[in-house]
Scaffold this active site. Structure first.
Site, PDB file in Angstrom:
ATOM      1  N   SER A  17      -3.539   9.834   3.054  1.00  8.55           N
ATOM      2  CA  SER A  17      -2.395   9.330   2.285  1.00  8.55           C
ATOM      3  C   SER A  17      -1.184  10.246   2.475  1.00  8.55           C
ATOM      4  O   SER A  17      -0.063   9.783   2.594  1.00  8.55           O
ATOM      5  CB  SER A  17      -2.745   9.184   0.808  1.00  8.55           C
ATOM      6  OG  SER A  17      -3.270  10.383   0.311  1.00  8.55           O
TER       7      SER A  17
ATOM      8  N   ARG B 176       0.840  -1.207   0.000  1.00 10.03           N
ATOM      9  CA  ARG B 176       0.000   0.000   0.000  1.00 10.03           C
ATOM     10  C   ARG B 176       0.875   1.257   0.000  1.00 10.03           C
ATOM     11  O   ARG B 176       0.641   2.196  -0.766  1.00 10.03           O
ATOM     12  CB  ARG B 176      -0.889  -0.040   1.249  1.00 10.03           C
ATOM     13  CG  ARG B 176      -2.280   0.497   1.053  1.00 10.03           C
ATOM     14  CD  ARG B 176      -3.121   0.118   2.290  1.00 10.03           C
ATOM     15  NE  ARG B 176      -4.033   1.168   2.667  1.00 10.03           N
ATOM     16  CZ  ARG B 176      -5.196   1.403   2.089  1.00 10.03           C
ATOM     17  NH1 ARG B 176      -5.579   0.675   1.061  1.00 10.03           N
ATOM     18  NH2 ARG B 176      -5.981   2.376   2.507  1.00 10.03           N
TER      19      ARG B 176
ATOM     20  N   ASN C 193       0.315   9.289   5.892  1.00  6.90           N
ATOM     21  CA  ASN C 193       0.652   7.904   6.242  1.00  6.90           C
ATOM     22  C   ASN C 193       1.229   7.043   5.127  1.00  6.90           C
ATOM     23  O   ASN C 193       1.883   6.043   5.396  1.00  6.90           O
ATOM     24  CB  ASN C 193      -0.587   7.192   6.794  1.00  6.90           C
ATOM     25  CG  ASN C 193      -1.150   7.906   7.993  1.00  6.90           C
ATOM     26  OD1 ASN C 193      -0.412   8.212   8.919  1.00  6.90           O
ATOM     27  ND2 ASN C 193      -2.428   8.212   7.973  1.00  6.90           N
ATOM     28  N   TYR C 194       0.956   7.388   3.874  1.00  4.64           N
ATOM     29  CA  TYR C 194       1.343   6.480   2.799  1.00  4.64           C
ATOM     30  C   TYR C 194       2.323   7.068   1.802  1.00  4.64           C
ATOM     31  O   TYR C 194       2.897   6.347   1.002  1.00  4.64           O
ATOM     32  CB  TYR C 194       0.102   6.003   2.029  1.00  4.64           C
ATOM     33  CG  TYR C 194      -0.795   5.117   2.849  1.00  4.64           C
ATOM     34  CD1 TYR C 194      -0.402   3.825   3.199  1.00  4.64           C
ATOM     35  CD2 TYR C 194      -2.031   5.564   3.304  1.00  4.64           C
ATOM     36  CE1 TYR C 194      -1.211   3.010   3.966  1.00  4.64           C
ATOM     37  CE2 TYR C 194      -2.849   4.761   4.079  1.00  4.64           C
ATOM     38  CZ  TYR C 194      -2.435   3.484   4.398  1.00  4.64           C
ATOM     39  OH  TYR C 194      -3.245   2.680   5.160  1.00  4.64           O
ATOM     40  N   LEU C 195       2.465   8.402   1.798  1.00  5.10           N
ATOM     41  CA  LEU C 195       3.320   9.016   0.781  1.00  5.10           C
ATOM     42  C   LEU C 195       4.660   9.414   1.376  1.00  5.10           C
ATOM     43  O   LEU C 195       4.707  10.175   2.344  1.00  5.10           O
ATOM     44  CB  LEU C 195       2.624  10.260   0.212  1.00  5.10           C
ATOM     45  CG  LEU C 195       1.306   9.954  -0.512  1.00  5.10           C
ATOM     46  CD1 LEU C 195       0.633  11.252  -0.931  1.00  5.10           C
ATOM     47  CD2 LEU C 195       1.544   9.063  -1.724  1.00  5.10           C
TER      48      LEU C 195
END
Length: 441
Positions: free
Chosen positions: A395, A266, A398-400
């Site tokens: 995002s 993810r 937390n994800y980028l």
């Protein structure tokens, strides 16, 4: 002002700890007050009474030689322990889900920053092996072993659609939400052909926090065939991947790459998508507002991939109207400025004197400035409309990998403050310090 001073005093007393000799900010250091439990979505325990957390429920975690915090008068802590292998400072069990709650460090602390950096470094390592992993799970679609085939199809979904792994949950303890491994037959429909596409899988299930995941995806023929086999002779409430769970999947991933779990896909897919979209969408000729629109569009592509939805904000209509009013007013100003310029030009034609010429230049400059402001407002309106049902923050935080955004800012001359607010800049201080414009995820 008075309230702020009181809050600052509490922050000063309870909001800091000493970690490895450094004074670090603590995250949220307040326990939740008693009240009715809500839970996300259709939670079976909604409406139950959340009890007050007492000192007797709380475990304090500090070092042996530190000044142990005093419990309130007449009370004692449940336990004081000295465990330097965990990152929490206090914990207690809440009475509704019987889950542990923790007090942790603030995202801007060195400890959290290092963890964050490690997370993105693992995702970057995946980049070097992802083609091998993809080749392997494709090969496994035709394996004789049904267990392997289920694992390979689930991995394809996790990779292609950025689905969460989906841990098994206690029934009746939590809302009925699922992830990839816990999908049931009722959550997917197979369409040999749909809207001119072949082998379409229609997903419809509630994911984390009871947010609906609805998507129609054209998949590879072998995936489609396998799904047919997995669904054969099953009831709608049976597991789609009945020979698979998250521990089997993660064990397998761990064997492919050290530190690899379903979650890393993810993070990897989100970050790589942002980087590719920024390359494709950014025009170096644009002004800052135009570049920011491109950035938000790239961020939006990631949020859509990760299914980060929000309901349209209650104030959306109102703020859209306000913006429209501003746009109309600015259009009016532009028209007036155009007329003024024309007048000045006519005057210069008649007189040809230097003063009239200077006036023409002045009017031209004003018109140009107003036109730029109008363009900026129009970009803002487009952005707002496109974003009304998408949550970009999840995002982004937390994800980028923040280094992608910072490198982009440096390369295209966009101030970092336009992308990250003060809190976010504190959280990503590690990345701001180490990144130059050539960074590649």
């Amino acid at each position: 002002q008075k309230l702020k001073e009181e809050a600052d005093k509490i922050q000063e007393e309870y909001g800091y700890c000493i970690l490895d000799g450094h004074r670090e900010k603590i995250g949220n250091f307040k326990t939740e007050p008693p009240g009715l439990f809500r839970g996300r979505g259709d939670h079976p325990k909604m409406g139950m009474l959340k009890k007050r957390v007492m000192p007797e429920d709380v475990v304090i975690n500090c070092s042996k030689d530190s000044k142990i915090p005093e419990p309130p008068e007449g009370h004692k802590w449940k336990e004081v322990r000295f465990d330097n292998t965990v990152t929490w400072l206090a914990s207690w069990t809440e009475n509704i889900q019987n889950s542990l709650k923790y007090i942790m460090l603030n995202p801007s602390s060195k400890l959290k920053g290092e963890k964050d950096w490690q997370k993105y470094e693992v995702a970057r390592r995946l980049k070097d092996v992802v083609h091998k992993i993809r080749a392997q799970y494709r090969a496994d679609w035709t394996s004789k072993d049904l267990k392997k085939r289920q694992r390979a199809v689930a991995l394809y979904f996790i990779d292609k659609l950025a689905l969460r792994a989906g841990n098994e949950k206690e029934e009746g303890e939590t809302a009925d939400t699922v992830g990839c491994c816990s999908l049931r037959v009722e959550h997917i429909k197979l369409h040999p052909e749909l809207d001119g596409q072949k082998h379409v899988v229609e997903f419809d299930f509630l994911g984390k926090d009871s947010i609906r995941y609805y998507n129609k995806v054209s998949v590879e023929k072998m995936v489609f065939k396998n799904l047919r086999v997995f669904m054969k002779n099953k009831d709608s409430t049976d597991d789609l991947f009945d020979r698979l769970n998250t521990s089997i999947l993660n064990r397998h991933l761990q064997s492919l790459m050290d530190g690899l779990t379903a979650k890393v896909f993810r993070t990897y897919n989100a970050s790589i998508t942002l980087q590719e979209q920024l390359k494709a969408l950014t025009n170096s000729e644009d002004n800052v507002a135009g570049k920011l629109l491109s950035y938000n569009r790239a961020n939006r592509a990631v949020a859509i991939l990760c299914n980060h939805q929000r309901s349209t904000p209650k104030t959306f209509e109102k703020s859209m109207q306000n913006l429209q009013t501003k746009i109309d007013a600015k259009k009016q100003q532009v028209e007036e400025a155009q007329q003024e310029l024309k007048k000045a030009e006519d005057e210069f034609e008649d007189t040809k004197d230097a003063k009239a010429e200077a006036n023409v230049e002045k009017k031209k400059k004003l018109l140009k400035r107003l036109e730029e402001q109008l363009a900026r407002l129009n970009v803002q309106a487009t952005d707002k409309e496109e974003n009304k049902q998408i949550a970009l923050g999840t995002s982004k935080l937390n994800y980028l990998d923040p280094r992608i955004s910072i490198a982009w800012c440096k390369k295209f001359g966009v101030p970092i403050e336009k992308i990250y607010n003060k809190t976010q800049r504190e959280k990503f201080a590690w990345a701001i310090d180490m990144t130059d414009e050539d960074f590649e995820f």
